[in-house]
Write a protein that holds these residues in place. Structure first.
Motif, PDB file in Angstrom:
ATOM      1  N   LEU A  77      31.527  80.825  -5.340  1.00  0.00           N
ATOM      2  CA  LEU A  77      32.624  80.792  -4.387  1.00  0.00           C
ATOM      3  C   LEU A  77      31.845  81.143  -3.089  1.00  0.00           C
ATOM      4  CD1 LEU A  77      35.524  80.390  -3.891  1.00  0.00           C
ATOM      5  CD2 LEU A  77      35.804  83.097  -4.004  1.00  0.00           C
ATOM      6  N   TYR A  78      30.978  82.089  -3.084  1.00  0.00           N
ATOM      7  CA  TYR A  78      30.452  82.518  -1.728  1.00  0.00           C
ATOM      8  C   TYR A  78      29.418  81.324  -1.147  1.00  0.00           C
ATOM      9  CZ  TYR A  78      28.435  85.454   2.012  1.00  0.00           C
ATOM     10  OH  TYR A  78      27.764  85.655   2.983  1.00  0.00           O
ATOM     11  N   GLU A  79      28.680  80.731  -2.100  1.00  0.00           N
ATOM     12  CA  GLU A  79      27.750  79.676  -1.748  1.00  0.00           C
ATOM     13  C   GLU A  79      28.780  78.651  -1.222  1.00  0.00           C
ATOM     14  OE1 GLU A  79      25.556  78.745  -4.980  1.00  0.00           O
ATOM     15  OE2 GLU A  79      24.580  80.619  -5.101  1.00  0.00           O
ATOM     16  N   TRP A 116      33.681  87.733 -11.369  1.00  0.00           N
ATOM     17  CA  TRP A 116      34.411  86.516 -11.402  1.00  0.00           C
ATOM     18  C   TRP A 116      35.728  86.794 -10.723  1.00  0.00           C
ATOM     19  CZ3 TRP A 116      32.614  82.415 -14.301  1.00  0.00           C
ATOM     20  CH2 TRP A 116      31.535  82.446 -15.064  1.00  0.00           C
ATOM     21  N   TRP A 117      36.356  85.686 -10.111  1.00  0.00           N
ATOM     22  CA  TRP A 117      37.658  85.583  -9.654  1.00  0.00           C
ATOM     23  C   TRP A 117      38.669  85.003 -10.532  1.00  0.00           C
ATOM     24  CZ3 TRP A 117      38.623  88.620  -5.734  1.00  0.00           C
ATOM     25  CH2 TRP A 117      37.686  89.291  -4.840  1.00  0.00           C
ATOM     26  N   ASN A 118      39.647  85.504 -10.736  1.00  0.00           N
ATOM     27  CA  ASN A 118      40.885  84.995 -11.678  1.00  0.00           C
ATOM     28  C   ASN A 118      41.565  84.191 -10.844  1.00  0.00           C
ATOM     29  OD1 ASN A 118      40.235  86.011 -14.253  1.00  0.00           O
ATOM     30  ND2 ASN A 118      41.190  88.156 -13.508  1.00  0.00           N
ATOM     31  N   GLY A 119      42.260  82.906 -11.438  1.00  0.00           N
ATOM     32  CA  GLY A 119      43.160  82.196 -11.213  1.00  0.00           C
ATOM     33  C   GLY A 119      42.790  81.162  -9.920  1.00  0.00           C
ATOM     34  N   ILE A 120      41.508  80.736  -9.851  1.00  0.00           N
ATOM     35  CA  ILE A 120      41.235  80.094  -8.740  1.00  0.00           C
ATOM     36  C   ILE A 120      39.914  79.237  -9.358  1.00  0.00           C
ATOM     37  CG2 ILE A 120      39.611  81.699  -7.801  1.00  0.00           C
ATOM     38  CD1 ILE A 120      40.421  80.646  -5.015  1.00  0.00           C
ATOM     39  N   ARG A 121      39.653  77.970  -8.849  1.00  0.00           N
ATOM     40  CA  ARG A 121      38.452  77.073  -9.170  1.00  0.00           C
ATOM     41  C   ARG A 121      38.158  76.308  -7.904  1.00  0.00           C
ATOM     42  NH1 ARG A 121      39.360  72.008  -9.816  1.00  0.00           N
ATOM     43  NH2 ARG A 121      41.642  71.236 -10.568  1.00  0.00           N
ATOM     44  N   LEU A 122      36.778  76.122  -8.104  1.00  0.00           N
ATOM     45  CA  LEU A 122      36.341  75.183  -7.058  1.00  0.00           C
ATOM     46  C   LEU A 122      37.064  73.630  -6.905  1.00  0.00           C
ATOM     47  CD1 LEU A 122      32.675  76.385  -6.606  1.00  0.00           C
ATOM     48  CD2 LEU A 122      34.674  77.057  -5.240  1.00  0.00           C
ATOM     49  N   LYS A 123      37.240  72.886  -6.184  1.00  0.00           N
ATOM     50  CA  LYS A 123      37.426  71.652  -6.301  1.00  0.00           C
ATOM     51  C   LYS A 123      36.235  71.088  -6.887  1.00  0.00           C
ATOM     52  CE  LYS A 123      41.118  71.172  -2.680  1.00  0.00           C
ATOM     53  NZ  LYS A 123      41.437  70.755  -1.380  1.00  0.00           N
ATOM     54  N   ASP A 124      36.466  70.099  -7.479  1.00  0.00           N
ATOM     55  CA  ASP A 124      35.462  69.011  -8.114  1.00  0.00           C
ATOM     56  C   ASP A 124      34.615  69.610  -8.795  1.00  0.00           C
ATOM     57  OD1 ASP A 124      36.998  66.869  -6.963  1.00  0.00           O
ATOM     58  OD2 ASP A 124      35.970  67.120  -4.960  1.00  0.00           O
ATOM     59  N   ALA A 125      34.678  70.884  -9.586  1.00  0.00           N
ATOM     60  CA  ALA A 125      33.562  71.530 -10.221  1.00  0.00           C
ATOM     61  C   ALA A 125      34.289  71.649 -11.630  1.00  0.00           C
ATOM     62  CB  ALA A 125      33.621  72.844  -9.361  1.00  0.00           C
ATOM     63  N   ALA A 126      33.224  71.344 -12.428  1.00  0.00           N
ATOM     64  CA  ALA A 126      33.585  71.688 -13.877  1.00  0.00           C
ATOM     65  C   ALA A 126      32.672  72.617 -14.285  1.00  0.00           C
ATOM     66  CB  ALA A 126      33.192  70.487 -14.851  1.00  0.00           C
ATOM     67  N   GLN A 127      33.364  73.961 -14.393  1.00  0.00           N
ATOM     68  CA  GLN A 127      32.844  75.124 -14.706  1.00  0.00           C
ATOM     69  C   GLN A 127      33.061  75.810 -15.930  1.00  0.00           C
ATOM     70  OE1 GLN A 127      33.757  78.049 -11.617  1.00  0.00           O
ATOM     71  NE2 GLN A 127      32.706  77.080 -10.053  1.00  0.00           N
TER      72      GLN A 127
END
Length: 127
Positions: A77-79, A116-127
């Protein structure tokens, strides 16, 4: 090339995601307006409310999806945030500043070998 239907669905999903982020950040307030059928409550988005920085709202809207059950590593997230700041011409916060802003916005983190952060993901990222 996308069909007209797919374009409409994508536009609606983007609008709903932006609205969800704004609501999550406490930026939606009911405002009484006079409509055709008399007074009614309408949502209104404010630039800054409840001490949540507008910079965070723009970053979250541009680069993330608020999604129950999703998680994102704090480092990723920070990157992404640093890259967004460079593209947007924003002065970046230190990681601690981003963490504070995320917590003020209502996001919760947990530690399991990393943060880790809950309830959020990066757009276009398969994590």
């Amino acid at each position: 090339m996308m069909s007209d239907f797919a374009t409409i669905v994508l536009s609606a999903a983007t609008a709903v995601n932006s609205f969800a982020i704004a609501a999550l950040l406490g930026k939606i307030r009911a405002q009484r307006v006079v409509g055709v059928n008399g007074p009614e409550l309408m949502p209104r988005v404010y630039a800054e409310t409840a001490g949540v920085p507008d910079q965070l709202a723009r970053f979250l809207s541009d680069c993330t999806v608020v999604e129950p059950g999703s998680v994102v590593r704090s480092e990723a997230l920070y990157e992404t945030y640093l890259a967004w700041c460079q593209r947007s011409g924003e002065a970046p916060w230190q990681m601690r500043g981003l963490h504070s802003a995320m917590q003020a916005a209502g996001f919760r983190k947990y530690v399991q070998s990393c943060i880790w952060w809950n309830g959020i993901r990066l757009k276009d990222a398969a994590q």
